[in-house]
Design an enzyme around this catalytic site. Structure first.
Site, PDB file in Angstrom:
ATOM      1  N   HIS A 513       0.832  -1.205   0.000  1.00 17.55           N
ATOM      2  CA  HIS A 513       0.000   0.000   0.000  1.00 17.55           C
ATOM      3  C   HIS A 513       0.868   1.257   0.000  1.00 17.55           C
ATOM      4  O   HIS A 513       0.672   2.167  -0.805  1.00 17.55           O
ATOM      5  CB  HIS A 513      -0.915  -0.035   1.232  1.00 17.55           C
ATOM      6  N   GLU A 514       1.835   1.299   0.917  1.00 21.26           N
ATOM      7  CA  GLU A 514       2.688   2.496   1.006  1.00 21.26           C
ATOM      8  C   GLU A 514       3.571   2.640  -0.235  1.00 21.26           C
ATOM      9  O   GLU A 514       3.802   3.753  -0.717  1.00 21.26           O
ATOM     10  CB  GLU A 514       3.531   2.457   2.279  1.00 21.26           C
ATOM     11  N   HIS A 517       1.587   4.172  -2.968  1.00 20.39           N
ATOM     12  CA  HIS A 517       1.341   5.607  -2.811  1.00 20.39           C
ATOM     13  C   HIS A 517       2.360   6.440  -3.597  1.00 20.39           C
ATOM     14  O   HIS A 517       2.080   7.576  -3.980  1.00 20.39           O
ATOM     15  CB  HIS A 517       1.370   6.007  -1.340  1.00 20.39           C
ATOM     16  N   GLU A 574      -6.012   6.377  -1.846  1.00 20.78           N
ATOM     17  CA  GLU A 574      -5.993   5.241  -0.932  1.00 20.78           C
ATOM     18  C   GLU A 574      -6.532   3.981  -1.609  1.00 20.78           C
ATOM     19  O   GLU A 574      -6.041   2.871  -1.356  1.00 20.78           O
ATOM     20  CB  GLU A 574      -6.797   5.565   0.325  1.00 20.78           C
ATOM     21  N   ASP A 578      -4.575   0.552  -2.067  1.00 15.73           N
ATOM     22  CA  ASP A 578      -5.079  -0.742  -1.602  1.00 15.73           C
ATOM     23  C   ASP A 578      -5.046  -1.776  -2.721  1.00 15.73           C
ATOM     24  O   ASP A 578      -4.678  -2.940  -2.499  1.00 15.73           O
ATOM     25  CB  ASP A 578      -6.509  -0.594  -1.080  1.00 15.73           C
TER      26      ASP A 578
END
Length: 676
Positions: A513-514, A517, A574, A578
């Site tokens: 997830h990070e 980003h 987000e 995900d």
């Protein structure tokens, strides 16, 4: 103070605590919570309910909470650990000036309710006297500056961070602010849920005035002045969706130019008084500052005095006697639905972590975070990086030249795990055991000075934006870094003795997830050095935007509560993260021995355990008030859709659980969204 642009893994505008049953973790077989599952639900109809349905039915939200869930339970356990540490430290014979003395005495001063009750609101009386003496816009500015230097962002948000277009250097950053309600839209929406929150806020402001001596008539009049001034400020605010566009929120302006455009704000004198150095400022939302300039000139002084008094009392309520604490909680009840306030120890643990976070963090990691955990976590991060590299190689929609730049950015990630390599210096903070209010002010002044001192200097990439015990993670575009505090590196996300399926489905998802980003609709606008700079070919950019639009449309279709839908535009980044997180974590899992095996544990294949770990880590149950606030203001989708949304697009999930046409989650392969 304004922090650098960050993306966080979890929904964290509120802190949630529960006490719930945790599976027996004595062997790898027991990390999944089989009792939580509902086998009457087909996995392909609603996998979130299949994984968590019994838990959702049986779990009650305690009166002191506004939600329960996986994150919440972990937070609860971590707070208990910090509580034990602080109780022991506060009773010790600590050397004066040591981190133990400061951490222990800050906590002890907050626990000294007898002294706090006896003082009442005496600590803020000098502030109220200053407000009463205000006669001009210059006086307003002087008072606001005083509070800004105490790290109290009254009226506007100021700080220092990496320059979006020169990421190696720090720049002054000024952002919109000044509101008492959670978001600008609360001042303009007319639905019953919003008006109930507004009514509670107005009652809170009136209560603050009455607690400091005003009668009900005067308090109501002053509240009206405060609310009307805030509503004018709110009209100048950008929406939460508009705030997501980094290009349109970058306005580097010379101080001299700002002085000419907004003379009432007196930019040069204001910055000098705030001890902020710099010839230019990134004024992220100029329209807001134009409105502040206008209101300084035209709004009645009495309105400004009421506004400053209300916001001073609001900011300091938690440091005063119980009348003020309870008044603030009554307003929070309207926002969250929680019925009873947290115990004092719990609130003081949170205060100590927020004010002396790296002092407390040093003590926390010595006891609760091992080098083995750090090494294992780095192994997972590196495996996901390898998997992400392979995914970029195999993209069918991106040209080779853009792929090369994407991979370059991926391999430039700065990885931070557990805790900082060097700790913050708190030597200028003065803490004594019987002055809780003054202790808080000393901490806040130190925090302000620490940040203000960075203006015009090179960025220190070793700094952390979260404390070690924090149950969260983030990507910082300015540093092109991924950060995982020790707090989140615990069950249900990470456990040294758990099998790979559980760790990759838990913390692996968070890592992916990070990483994603850095390549979502916002992060993709920053290059490998952290600069807001286009590195895409035009054709690739067009394709990427089209894919993000598909994500927006998908999440717009989800109903969060009643008739209130998820805001796909607000949650775009987000949701992309995900989707990328699950795909990258799964690919990395398939690089492991277990991922390449088919041996069942407790009746589930490794792939099924991976997906169940993911879904159970994100289980949650919230009060309706929280869900409404969440949808209005938070860039994360509700937890159920953070599971269902990505899985609807992920073919290995279909294979693992035999999802087929006719199942409610089924989408034809051609309709499944594939970005990273």
């Amino acid at each position: 103070m304004k922090k650098a642009f960050q993306h966080c893994a979890v929904f964290f505008f509120i802190i949630l605590i529960i006490s719930c049953n945790t599976p027996d973790k004595s062997s790898p077989n027991n990390f999944l919570d089989a009792a939580a599952m509902d086998s009457s639900v087909k996995p392909g109809d609603n996998f979130y309910l299949y994984a968590n349905g019994n838990w959702l039915r049986k779990t009650e939200i305690p009166p002191s909470e506004y939600g329960v869930g996986g994150f919440n339970d972990l937070y609860n356990r971590t707070q208990d650990s910090l509580h034990e540490l602080l109780e022991n430290i506060s009773k010790g014979n600590n050397a004066p000036g040591s981190v133990e003395q400061k951490v222990g005495d800050l906590y002890a001063s907050g626990m000294d309710s007898v002294t706090i009750e006896k003082r009442g609101y005496d600590p803020v009386k000098p502030y109220i006297q200053q407000i009463n003496g205000i006669k001009s816009p210059a006086d307003i500015r002087r008072y606001v500056i005083q509070l800004q230097k105490e790290n109290n962002g009254v009226l506007f948000s100021s700080g220092v961070g990496a320059d979006d277009k020169n990421s190696a250097m720090n720049i002054l950053i000024f952002s919109q602010g000044g509101l008492g309600l959670p978001d600008r839209d609360y001042y303009f929406k007319k639905d019953s849920a919003t008006t109930a929150v507004v009514k509670s806020y107005q009652e809170f402001v009136q209560k603050l005035f009455r607690l400091t001596g005003d009668d009900s008539v005067v308090a109501a009049k002053k509240m009206g002045l405060v609310y009307n001034l805030e509503k004018e400020l709110a009209a100048s605010h950008k929406t939460n969706v508009e705030l997501r566009d980094p290009q349109s929120n970058y306005h580097k302006m010379a101080v001299g130019e700002l002085n000419k455009e907004m003379p009432e704000f007196a930019w040069k004198a204001t910055l000098d008084s705030m001890n902020m150095r710099g010839d230019s400022v990134n004024v992220q939302q100029p329209k807001f500052y134009s409105k502040v300039n206008e209101l300084l000139k035209k709004a009645p002084i009495e309105a400004w005095k009421a506004y400053l008094e209300a916001h001073t009392l609001e900011a300091d309520a938690g440091m005063l006697s119980s009348d003020f604490v309870n008044a603030a909680f009554a307003y929070r009840k309207a926002l969250t639905g929680a019925q009873t306030i947290k115990p004092r120890w719990f609130r003081m643990v949170a205060v100590t972590d927020s004010r002396l976070g790296e002092a407390l963090g040093q003590i926390y990691v010595k006891k609760y975070f091992t080098e083995d955990a750090k090494k294992r976590m780095l192994e997972l991060v590196n495996n996901l990086q390898t998997a992400f590299d392979a995914r970029i190689n195999n993209l069918d929609w991106m040209t080779d030249s853009t792929k090369a730049k994407a991979k370059d950015k991926l391999h430039t990630f700065l990885k931070k795990i557990g805790y900082p390599d060097k700790w913050r210096d708190y030597s200028k903070v003065t803490i004594t055991r019987n002055t809780y209010f003054e202790n808080r002010i000393s901490c806040d002044k130190n925090e302000y000075d620490f940040n203000a001192n960075k203006a015009g200097k090179p960025v220190d990439r070793t700094e952390w934006g979260m404390t070690p015990p924090t149950i969260n993670a983030y990507y910082n575009a300015g540093n092109n870094e991924i950060v995982f505090p020790a707090g989140i590196l615990q069950y249900p996300f990470f456990e040294l003795t758990a099998d790979d399926a559980l760790n990759y489905g838990g913390i692996g998802l968070v890592i992916g997830h990070e990483m994603t980003h850095g390549f979502d609709d916002q992060g993709a606008q920053y290059d490998k050095e952290g600069n807001l700079k286009n590195w895409w070919s035009k054709a690739d950019s067009v394709k990427f935007v089209a894919k993000t639009k598909l994500v927006i449309d998908q999440f717009n279709g989800f109903v969060a509560i009643d008739t209130m839908h998820v805001n796909g535009a607000l949650t775009t980044g987000e949701n992309i993260a995900d989707l990328g997180g699950i795909t990258i974590a799964y690919d990395a899992f398939k690089l492991t021995k277990e991922g390449q095996d088919s041996t069942k544990i407790d009746g589930f294949t490794p792939d099924q355990r991976f997906f169940l770990s993911f879904a159970q880590a994100w289980r949650s149950k919230y009060k309706p008030e929280v869900v409404r606030q969440w949808v209005n203001t938070d860039p994360h989708s509700p937890d159920m859709y953070r599971v269902l949304g990505p899985l609807q697009n992920f073919t290995p999930f279909y294979t693992a659980f035999g999802v087929k046409p006719g199942d409610k989650m089924y989408k034809p392969d051609s309709a499944r969204i594939k970005i990273w």
